[in-house]
Design a protein around this motif. Structure first.
Motif, PDB file in Angstrom:
ATOM      1  N   ALA A  18       4.478   9.244   5.225  1.00  0.00           N
ATOM      2  CA  ALA A  18       3.633   9.051   4.002  1.00  0.00           C
ATOM      3  C   ALA A  18       3.958  10.359   3.404  1.00  0.00           C
ATOM      4  O   ALA A  18       4.050  10.380   2.147  1.00  0.00           O
ATOM      5  CB  ALA A  18       2.445   8.728   4.485  1.00  0.00           C
ATOM      6  N   LYS A 115       1.278   1.274   6.249  1.00  0.00           N
ATOM      7  CA  LYS A 115       1.794   2.192   5.330  1.00  0.00           C
ATOM      8  C   LYS A 115       0.994   2.669   4.349  1.00  0.00           C
ATOM      9  O   LYS A 115       1.076   3.948   3.877  1.00  0.00           O
ATOM     10  CB  LYS A 115       3.231   1.565   4.821  1.00  0.00           C
ATOM     11  CG  LYS A 115       4.128   2.564   3.923  1.00  0.00           C
ATOM     12  CD  LYS A 115       5.154   1.903   3.210  1.00  0.00           C
ATOM     13  CE  LYS A 115       5.984   2.984   2.514  1.00  0.00           C
ATOM     14  NZ  LYS A 115       7.196   2.212   1.928  1.00  0.00           N
ATOM     15  N   LEU A 119      -0.450   6.483   3.597  1.00  0.00           N
ATOM     16  CA  LEU A 119      -0.380   7.157   2.235  1.00  0.00           C
ATOM     17  C   LEU A 119      -1.645   7.636   1.430  1.00  0.00           C
ATOM     18  O   LEU A 119      -2.006   8.767   0.937  1.00  0.00           O
ATOM     19  CB  LEU A 119       0.291   6.094   1.074  1.00  0.00           C
ATOM     20  CG  LEU A 119       1.898   6.254   1.074  1.00  0.00           C
ATOM     21  CD1 LEU A 119       2.387   5.074   0.258  1.00  0.00           C
ATOM     22  CD2 LEU A 119       2.509   7.536   0.581  1.00  0.00           C
ATOM     23  N   THR A 274      -0.282   6.891  -5.888  1.00  0.00           N
ATOM     24  CA  THR A 274      -0.315   5.677  -5.384  1.00  0.00           C
ATOM     25  C   THR A 274      -1.189   4.795  -6.023  1.00  0.00           C
ATOM     26  O   THR A 274      -1.359   3.574  -5.606  1.00  0.00           O
ATOM     27  CB  THR A 274      -0.839   5.737  -4.042  1.00  0.00           C
ATOM     28  OG1 THR A 274      -2.210   6.344  -4.074  1.00  0.00           O
ATOM     29  CG2 THR A 274      -0.120   6.679  -3.170  1.00  0.00           C
ATOM     30  N   TYR A 301       0.647   0.362  -3.529  1.00  0.00           N
ATOM     31  CA  TYR A 301       1.344   0.119  -2.175  1.00  0.00           C
ATOM     32  C   TYR A 301       0.697  -0.697  -1.315  1.00  0.00           C
ATOM     33  O   TYR A 301       1.363  -1.326  -0.162  1.00  0.00           O
ATOM     34  CB  TYR A 301       1.632   1.395  -1.643  1.00  0.00           C
ATOM     35  CG  TYR A 301       2.514   2.517  -1.909  1.00  0.00           C
ATOM     36  CD1 TYR A 301       3.979   2.524  -1.503  1.00  0.00           C
ATOM     37  CD2 TYR A 301       2.044   3.340  -3.025  1.00  0.00           C
ATOM     38  CE1 TYR A 301       4.668   3.228  -2.040  1.00  0.00           C
ATOM     39  CE2 TYR A 301       3.216   4.109  -3.680  1.00  0.00           C
ATOM     40  CZ  TYR A 301       4.413   4.080  -3.204  1.00  0.00           C
ATOM     41  OH  TYR A 301       5.524   4.532  -3.667  1.00  0.00           O
TER      42      TYR A 301
END
Length: 436
Positions: A18, A115, A119, A274, A301
């Motif tokens: 990340a 994931k 992040l 993000t 994401y």
């Protein structure tokens, strides 16, 4: 050993990957960054239209080549069983699952793929590093809520240990509790304070009453970071005086990510790596920078669960200095459900007159905290905690101020209480309308 990174990894969140992804995003040139955002917006819509039956049904009008065709999602759309909202190949066993605090009045369970959640932590750690905070080594004084059941309580204490932090309960804001907190500061090398604004403000008021500057007894303290509740300018000034360190404002949402973080130029910098953040009018049109509207956010994401053009329920303004790469939140006004509707039909943001009342009610330090509730079109109740009952003169000044800024014909009553009820999370809801 880097315990915080290790705790993320053993739970399946690859923080190293990340951090690497985030570094590559931040290294993009401006033109490349704009292209990156456009690509991620199209990718996340295309993914959920193909792999998420809930979103396929919800987003029938969505065309990933025409962003304005993408429908606006609200919390109420998500108040259905989680397994009906998860994408193909995801289940509650292979995602991060949590529940929103309910401060908006519309709580729901949400999910992030691993994931995406990694992040989230990479962004948070990056922002805190602006002020020399390393989650693996920097000791945190944490003012947050904590579950009262044994299992939940133990789990949070264990997380605190891995995260190198000591938690002060926000459910006890008595002088005795603050005396004990002060003793802990004397014997611990805390590098930063983090937690709910209202409880940290109460601690600062205790220090002010006792003529104490926290930095003088805890020399390692470097910064205070407040979150989850509004921070008013006069409270920020008091915090910086009583703590002796800079006070930084954070804005986030558990179901999304860290949304904004005050940078070293005193700008509330939005997360553009993000998230994709828009300000929309009541007809879902994108507003120019500088105009007030609804905060709508897309998680770029999260493949486990769609948050695409998600109306978070807040009202805000983007600065005219904003760019795609560096959007700046000029002002966060409050929640859309924190609106007072008056007898004339006029609407007023609840936090507006909370602030008006605050300037009168707290001028001599008697009232430690208060909330405002609207129980009818023309009636408001001010519930407050104080050492002494408000005088008739003070009540009259408050009533006059509220009528001047709202409208004549409203009535205000006062209710002195021993303590204010907080949400289960420990947050304090400063204004509530019971008629909307």
């Amino acid at each position: 050993m880097r315990l915080f990174d290790f705790s993320l990894k053993i739970n399946g969140f690859d923080i190293d990957e990340a951090k690497s992804i985030l570094s590559k995003i931040q290294a993009l040139e401006n033109a490349e960054f704009n292209s990156y955002v456009d690509t991620k917006k199209k990718e996340i819509i295309a993914f959920h239209l193909q792999h998420n039956s809930f979103y396929e049904s919800f987003g029938k009008t969505a065309n990933f080549n025409d962003w304005s065709s993408v429908p606006i999602m609200t919390k109420r759309h998500l108040q259905q069983p989680l397994d009906q909202r998860l994408s193909d190949a995801y289940s509650s066993k292979n995602v991060y699952v949590n529940k929103t605090s309910g401060s908006s009045g519309d709580p729901f369970i949400f999910a992030k793929d691993k994931k995406c959640h990694a992040l989230t932590w990479a962004v948070i750690m990056n922002r805190f590093s602006w002020f020399n905070i390393d989650f693996n080594v920097s000791k945190q004084a944490r003012f947050y809520g904590i579950p009262l059941d044994k299992k939940g309580h133990f789990k949070e204490r264990l997380k605190d240990w891995f995260s190198n932090r000591y938690r002060f309960s926000v459910f006890d804001l008595s002088d005795t509790a603050f005396e004990n907190a002060l003793e802990k500061f004397k014997t611990s090398r805390f590098e930063y304070i983090n937690g709910y604004t209202s409880s940290i403000v109460q601690f600062a008021k205790y220090l002010k009453r006792n003529n104490i500057v926290l930095k003088n007894i805890c020399s390692s303290l470097g910064v205070c970071i407040v979150t989850s509740e509004m921070l008013f300018d006069d409270d920020k000034s008091m915090l910086e005086t009583q703590f002796g360190v800079p006070v930084i404002n954070e804005y986030g949402a558990s179901e999304l990510d860290l949304i904004a973080f005050q940078n070293k130029n005193n700008e509330w910098q939005l997360n553009s790596e993000t998230l994709y953040i828009e300000i929309l009018d009541k007809n879902d049109n994108v507003l120019p920078y500088g105009e007030e509207g609804r905060v709508v956010i897309t998680s770029l994401y999260n493949k486990a669960h769609p948050f695409i053009r998600y109306d978070i329920g807040d009202i805000g303004i983007l600065s005219e200095k904003s760019t795609v790469r560096k959007p700046i939140l000029k002002k966060l006004i409050g929640r859309t459900n924190d609106v007072a509707i008056l007898p004339s039909g006029k609407k007023a943001a609840g936090l507006t007159f909370y602030y008006i009342t605050k300037s009168v009610i707290e001028d001599n330090g008697n009232v430690s905290e208060f909330i405002i509730e609207q129980t009818a079109l023309d009636h408001f109740i001010i519930k407050y905690v104080s050492r002494e009952t408000l005088s008739s003169n003070k009540k009259e000044r408050i009533v006059k101020a509220m009528k001047r800024y709202l409208e004549p014909g409203i009535t205000i009553s006062f209710d002195r209480v021993n303590r204010l009820n907080r949400l289960k999370s420990g947050k304090l809801k400063q204004f509530t309308s019971h008629i909307n």
